[in-house]
Design a protein around this motif. Structure first.
Motif, PDB file in Angstrom:
ATOM      1  N   GLY A 181       0.853  -1.189   0.000  1.00 13.81           N
ATOM      2  CA  GLY A 181       0.000   0.000   0.000  1.00 13.81           C
ATOM      3  C   GLY A 181       0.880   1.226   0.000  1.00 13.81           C
ATOM      4  N   ASN A 182       0.390   2.273   0.617  1.00  9.63           N
ATOM      5  CA  ASN A 182       1.149   3.528   0.728  1.00  9.63           C
ATOM      6  C   ASN A 182       2.525   3.247   1.346  1.00  9.63           C
ATOM      7  OD1 ASN A 182       2.133   6.051   1.699  1.00  9.63           O
ATOM      8  ND2 ASN A 182       0.047   6.864   1.488  1.00  9.63           N
ATOM      9  N   SER A 183       3.559   3.759   0.702  1.00  5.15           N
ATOM     10  CA  SER A 183       4.910   3.428   1.186  1.00  5.15           C
ATOM     11  C   SER A 183       5.304   4.248   2.413  1.00  5.15           C
ATOM     12  CB  SER A 183       5.928   3.624   0.068  1.00  5.15           C
ATOM     13  OG  SER A 183       5.955   4.996  -0.280  1.00  5.15           O
ATOM     14  N   LYS A 184       4.544   5.310   2.717  1.00  6.47           N
ATOM     15  CA  LYS A 184       4.903   6.181   3.847  1.00  6.47           C
ATOM     16  C   LYS A 184       3.992   5.987   5.053  1.00  6.47           C
ATOM     17  CE  LYS A 184       8.345   8.659   2.256  1.00  6.47           C
ATOM     18  NZ  LYS A 184       9.641   8.650   2.944  1.00  6.47           N
ATOM     19  N   LYS A 185       2.838   5.412   4.805  1.00  9.64           N
ATOM     20  CA  LYS A 185       1.885   5.229   5.914  1.00  9.64           C
ATOM     21  C   LYS A 185       1.647   3.736   6.113  1.00  9.64           C
ATOM     22  CE  LYS A 185      -0.470   9.608   5.506  1.00  9.64           C
ATOM     23  NZ  LYS A 185      -1.741  10.303   5.469  1.00  9.64           N
ATOM     24  N   ILE A 186       1.935   3.253   7.302  1.00 15.76           N
ATOM     25  CA  ILE A 186       1.855   1.790   7.496  1.00 15.76           C
ATOM     26  C   ILE A 186       1.123   1.416   8.798  1.00 15.76           C
ATOM     27  CG2 ILE A 186       4.062   1.495   6.271  1.00 15.76           C
ATOM     28  CD1 ILE A 186       5.252   0.637   9.052  1.00 15.76           C
ATOM     29  N   ILE A 187       0.612   0.207   8.760  1.00 12.84           N
ATOM     30  CA  ILE A 187       0.136  -0.425   9.994  1.00 12.84           C
ATOM     31  C   ILE A 187       1.211  -1.432  10.367  1.00 12.84           C
ATOM     32  CG2 ILE A 187      -1.590  -2.005  10.967  1.00 12.84           C
ATOM     33  CD1 ILE A 187      -3.679  -0.647   9.240  1.00 12.84           C
ATOM     34  N   LEU A 188       1.647  -1.384  11.625  1.00 15.44           N
ATOM     35  CA  LEU A 188       2.718  -2.285  12.071  1.00 15.44           C
ATOM     36  C   LEU A 188       2.192  -3.129  13.228  1.00 15.44           C
ATOM     37  CD1 LEU A 188       5.697  -3.124  11.808  1.00 15.44           C
ATOM     38  CD2 LEU A 188       6.276  -1.298  13.407  1.00 15.44           C
ATOM     39  N   THR A 189       2.273  -4.426  13.068  1.00 12.80           N
ATOM     40  CA  THR A 189       1.726  -5.309  14.097  1.00 12.80           C
ATOM     41  C   THR A 189       2.770  -6.304  14.571  1.00 12.80           C
ATOM     42  OG1 THR A 189      -0.025  -6.904  14.564  1.00 12.80           O
ATOM     43  CG2 THR A 189       0.776  -6.850  12.318  1.00 12.80           C
ATOM     44  N   THR A 190       2.582  -6.806  15.771  1.00 12.00           N
ATOM     45  CA  THR A 190       3.456  -7.868  16.267  1.00 12.00           C
ATOM     46  C   THR A 190       2.578  -8.943  16.896  1.00 12.00           C
ATOM     47  OG1 THR A 190       5.443  -8.365  17.570  1.00 12.00           O
ATOM     48  CG2 THR A 190       3.827  -6.906  18.590  1.00 12.00           C
ATOM     49  N   GLY A 191       2.968 -10.183  16.729  1.00 15.56           N
ATOM     50  CA  GLY A 191       2.248 -11.271  17.384  1.00 15.56           C
ATOM     51  C   GLY A 191       0.961 -11.654  16.707  1.00 15.56           C
ATOM     52  N   ASN A 192       0.110 -12.213  17.554  1.00 19.12           N
ATOM     53  CA  ASN A 192      -1.044 -12.954  17.102  1.00 19.12           C
ATOM     54  C   ASN A 192      -2.250 -12.112  16.678  1.00 19.12           C
ATOM     55  OD1 ASN A 192      -2.869 -15.112  16.879  1.00 19.12           O
ATOM     56  ND2 ASN A 192      -3.481 -14.864  19.010  1.00 19.12           N
ATOM     57  N   VAL A 193      -2.035 -10.922  16.160  1.00 17.48           N
ATOM     58  CA  VAL A 193      -3.194 -10.121  15.760  1.00 17.48           C
ATOM     59  C   VAL A 193      -3.060  -9.643  14.315  1.00 17.48           C
ATOM     60  CG1 VAL A 193      -4.162  -9.346  17.953  1.00 17.48           C
ATOM     61  CG2 VAL A 193      -2.122  -8.232  17.073  1.00 17.48           C
ATOM     62  N   GLN A 194      -2.373 -10.424  13.500  1.00 16.72           N
ATOM     63  CA  GLN A 194      -2.202 -10.020  12.103  1.00 16.72           C
ATOM     64  C   GLN A 194      -3.540  -9.907  11.387  1.00 16.72           C
ATOM     65  OE1 GLN A 194       0.668 -12.404   9.983  1.00 16.72           O
ATOM     66  NE2 GLN A 194       2.380 -11.520  11.134  1.00 16.72           N
ATOM     67  N   ASN A 195      -4.421 -10.870  11.639  1.00 17.24           N
ATOM     68  CA  ASN A 195      -5.726 -10.830  10.960  1.00 17.24           C
ATOM     69  C   ASN A 195      -6.516  -9.597  11.374  1.00 17.24           C
ATOM     70  OD1 ASN A 195      -5.239 -13.094   9.491  1.00 17.24           O
ATOM     71  ND2 ASN A 195      -6.213 -14.492  10.977  1.00 17.24           N
ATOM     72  N   LEU A 196      -6.397  -9.273  12.650  1.00 15.38           N
ATOM     73  CA  LEU A 196      -7.091  -8.100  13.162  1.00 15.38           C
ATOM     74  C   LEU A 196      -6.522  -6.821  12.530  1.00 15.38           C
ATOM     75  CD1 LEU A 196      -9.296  -7.373  15.166  1.00 15.38           C
ATOM     76  CD2 LEU A 196      -7.564  -7.236  16.938  1.00 15.38           C
ATOM     77  N   ALA A 197      -5.206  -6.800  12.400  1.00 16.22           N
ATOM     78  CA  ALA A 197      -4.551  -5.641  11.769  1.00 16.22           C
ATOM     79  C   ALA A 197      -5.043  -5.480  10.328  1.00 16.22           C
ATOM     80  CB  ALA A 197      -3.043  -5.815  11.804  1.00 16.22           C
ATOM     81  N   LEU A 198      -5.210  -6.599   9.645  1.00 11.82           N
ATOM     82  CA  LEU A 198      -5.696  -6.548   8.259  1.00 11.82           C
ATOM     83  C   LEU A 198      -7.141  -6.046   8.220  1.00 11.82           C
ATOM     84  CD1 LEU A 198      -4.206  -9.915   6.906  1.00 11.82           C
ATOM     85  CD2 LEU A 198      -3.323  -7.597   6.544  1.00 11.82           C
ATOM     86  N   LYS A 199      -7.938  -6.497   9.181  1.00  9.64           N
ATOM     87  CA  LYS A 199      -9.338  -6.049   9.262  1.00  9.64           C
ATOM     88  C   LYS A 199      -9.408  -4.542   9.478  1.00  9.64           C
ATOM     89  CE  LYS A 199     -11.946  -9.820  11.243  1.00  9.64           C
ATOM     90  NZ  LYS A 199     -12.450 -10.353  12.498  1.00  9.64           N
ATOM     91  N   ILE A 200      -8.570  -4.066  10.403  1.00 15.09           N
ATOM     92  CA  ILE A 200      -8.541  -2.628  10.710  1.00 15.09           C
ATOM     93  C   ILE A 200      -8.147  -1.838   9.460  1.00 15.09           C
ATOM     94  CG2 ILE A 200      -7.296  -0.854  12.042  1.00 15.09           C
ATOM     95  CD1 ILE A 200      -7.258  -2.912  14.382  1.00 15.09           C
ATOM     96  N   ARG A 201      -7.203  -2.373   8.738  1.00 20.67           N
ATOM     97  CA  ARG A 201      -6.772  -1.712   7.498  1.00 20.67           C
ATOM     98  C   ARG A 201      -7.935  -1.627   6.509  1.00 20.67           C
ATOM     99  NH1 ARG A 201      -5.422  -3.109   1.864  1.00 20.67           N
ATOM    100  NH2 ARG A 201      -3.783  -1.666   1.244  1.00 20.67           N
TER     101      ARG A 201
END
Lengths: 289, 256
Positions: A181-201
């Motif tokens: 996606g945008n190369s300057k704006k990112i969502i950064l996650t650690t651990g067991n919430v990758q799916n949640l991070a994707l949902k939030i995105r």
């Protein structure tokens, strides 16, 4: 992730210099290791402090020790043994915690791991290894076998099956791209919430890239600064309280610098959770949104 | 042997005075135990852990007697920049493991003994714990594990000087009947006068089978200096010049 961890550890123990210490836990999980290396696995019983000190003692004799327990038992209950015996002596003990975040949702607050990062990341030599998927876990075990050191491996309770295994390489402070996606704006996650991070995105930040950071810790703060400054905005997502968590760690990386990157954090609601429910229910109710 | 004992006690006194450090009584009670171990018992591959880390100075003075550390190094005790701190540090040559918080040394020793036993290595592990450490839950956790796994290569020496930090052990939390408690936890238990080198040597060298060996060493806190003996003031206080001079004189006379 528990079974995959044992499978990989069993595979890795070629020279038999690995010891696995369990805390009277791991039924129907640890058996493959036990079957192959019956003299390298010990049940410490329900005695976390002795277990952690003992692990340090074994590690001080040129062995790599993995201590397997549920996150709440292998952290706060034996915090001083971790501090004085493992971290102070910089010994190769990997503390393996199952049930990250709200993984043991319906077992209640005593079994939730919501403050474990806060404790473990305040030790100077300790690294946090928090895989978000099976590929990351496999790479983490490979990394820690080659670079034995005080470490905290935080595992999801569930044994998720990834559709396809992809070989990746994890390193401390390195981020791994999950979604372009945008190369300057990112969502950064650690651990067991990758799916949640994707949902939030997908719900709120459709243009952001999504990255994962499986290994981090106090000693990599300065290294990580250089990476942070490449971005204009980082939104952190974690299944931990804000206090002492991953988002706080990122913010601490920027202390006393002129780096202008905007940091936003999404985390577990900061209060005691008195309600019971499945991990999905609790994560939905109290987790990052 | 008297010469070593005299030198160690004198150095403990001198350095406590110089560094204004506490825990003299705790150091003086283990001198003979350390001398018996370092001069008669420990072999090259054996391990020694001082779990009562506050008696670090006694260990440093013993390591100096054994020429592990230099006089210059020893004399830096408690000063700025030194690694010779008031609690045992593994950064000092010859020290196996850092301790200071009670109840840590025994689990560490159990881990080492377990590793040696699993690998069929003949190394032995010796650990000195204090009577105050008997209060710690880890002591009993470790004993259960060690006896269950028949760690016969582990020797635990309890420095039973009868005084812990604030008061006599009996007045704080009685640990008696200690011997039967230890026996019931599955240990081979011996009692000895902890200031008698000959008896200590005999018990330390005694063959041990199937169970961890525990030696209850009856000692006197502050041993060797009359006004320090059995007085918990010397868990805290350091000697003034007059007390130093009187103490050194007493040590020279007693261990001539």
């Amino acid at each position: 992730m528990r079974k995959l961890f044992i499978k990989e550890l069993t595979k890795a123990n070629k020279k038999k210099n690995i010891y696995l210490i369990i805390n009277d836990l791991g039924f129907n999980v640890i058996e493959p290791f036990k079957d192959k290396f019956p003299d390298r696995i010990f049940n410490a019983g329900v005695s976390e402090q002795n277990m952690m000190g003992m692990a340090a003692g074994i590690a001080s004799e040129k062995c790599n020790v993995f201590v397997y327990s549920i996150a709440n038992f292998s952290t706060f209950r034996c915090a001083e043994q971790i501090r004085n015996d493992i971290d102070y002596h910089n010994l190769p003990v990997t503390i393996v915690s199952v049930g990250s975040g709200l993984g043991y949702g319906n077992l209640g607050y005593t079994h939730h791991a919501l403050q474990d990062y806060a404790l473990m990341r305040c030790f100077s030599n300790m690294i946090i290894m928090s895989p978000g998927n099976n590929n990351e876990l496999v790479s983490i075990i490979n990394y820690i076998r080659k670079n034995p050191q005080p470490s905290y491996l935080r595992l999801d309770k569930n044994d998720q099956i990834d559709k396809k295994f992809k070989k990746i390489k994890v390193e401390p402070g390195k981020i791994i791209k999950l979604v372009n996606g945008n190369s300057k704006k990112i969502i950064l996650t650690t651990g067991n919430v990758q799916n949640l991070a994707l949902k939030i995105r997908n719900k709120k930040f459709k243009n952001h890239s999504v990255y994962s950071m499986p290994i981090w810790g106090m000693k990599y703060k300065i290294k990580f600064r250089n990476l942070i400054k490449k971005f204009d905005e980082i939104i952190t997502v974690e299944d931990h309280l804000h206090d002492g968590g991953f988002g706080s760690w990122i913010k601490e990386c920027l202390v006393n610098t002129n780096i202008k990157t905007k940091i936003k954090s999404k985390f577990i609601k900061d209060s005691v959770i008195n309600k019971v429910g499945s991990s999905d229910y609790l994560l939905n109710k109290y987790g990052p949104k | 042997m008297n010469k070593n004992i005299r030198n160690i006690r004198s150095n403990i006194l001198n350095l406590s005075f110089k560094a204004k450090s506490s825990h003299i009584g705790s150091c003086l009670s283990i001198v003979e135990i350390l001398v018996a171990l370092y001069f008669n018992v420990l072999k090259k591959n054996d391990r020694f852990i001082l779990s009562k880390g506050h008696a670090a100075l006694a260990l440093y003075c013993t390591l100096y007697e054994k020429k592990f550390i230099s006089l210059k190094n020893l004399n830096s005790f408690g000063s700025n920049k030194t690694t010779l701190m008031n609690h045992v540090s593994h950064k000092v040559k010859g020290v196996e493991f850092s301790t200071g918080s009670l109840g840590h040394g025994l689990p560490i020793s159990v881990g080492k003994a377990l590793k040696f036993k699993t690998n069929k290595e003949r190394n032995r592990v010796f650990v000195v714990i204090s009577d105050g450490e008997i209060n710690e839950g880890t002591t009993w956790e470790s004993l259960m594990f060690a006896s269950h796994h028949k760690l016969e290569n582990l020797t635990i020496i309890i420095d039973y000087n009868k005084i812990q930090s604030m008061d006599f052990v009996d007045k704080v939390i009685s640990i008696e009947p200690l011997k039967s408690k230890l026996l019931s936890f599955g240990c081979n238990v011996h009692e000895v006068n902890g200031h008698n080198i000959k008896s200590l040597k005999k018990i330390l060298k005694k063959k041990n089978k199937n169970k961890p060996k525990v030696i209850i060493a009856h000692t006197t806190k502050g041993k060797g200096i009359s006004f320090m003996e059995n007085n918990n003031l010397w868990h805290y206080k350091n000697p003034n010049k007059n007390e130093l001079d009187v103490g050194l004189k007493e040590i020279n006379n007693r261990y001539a």
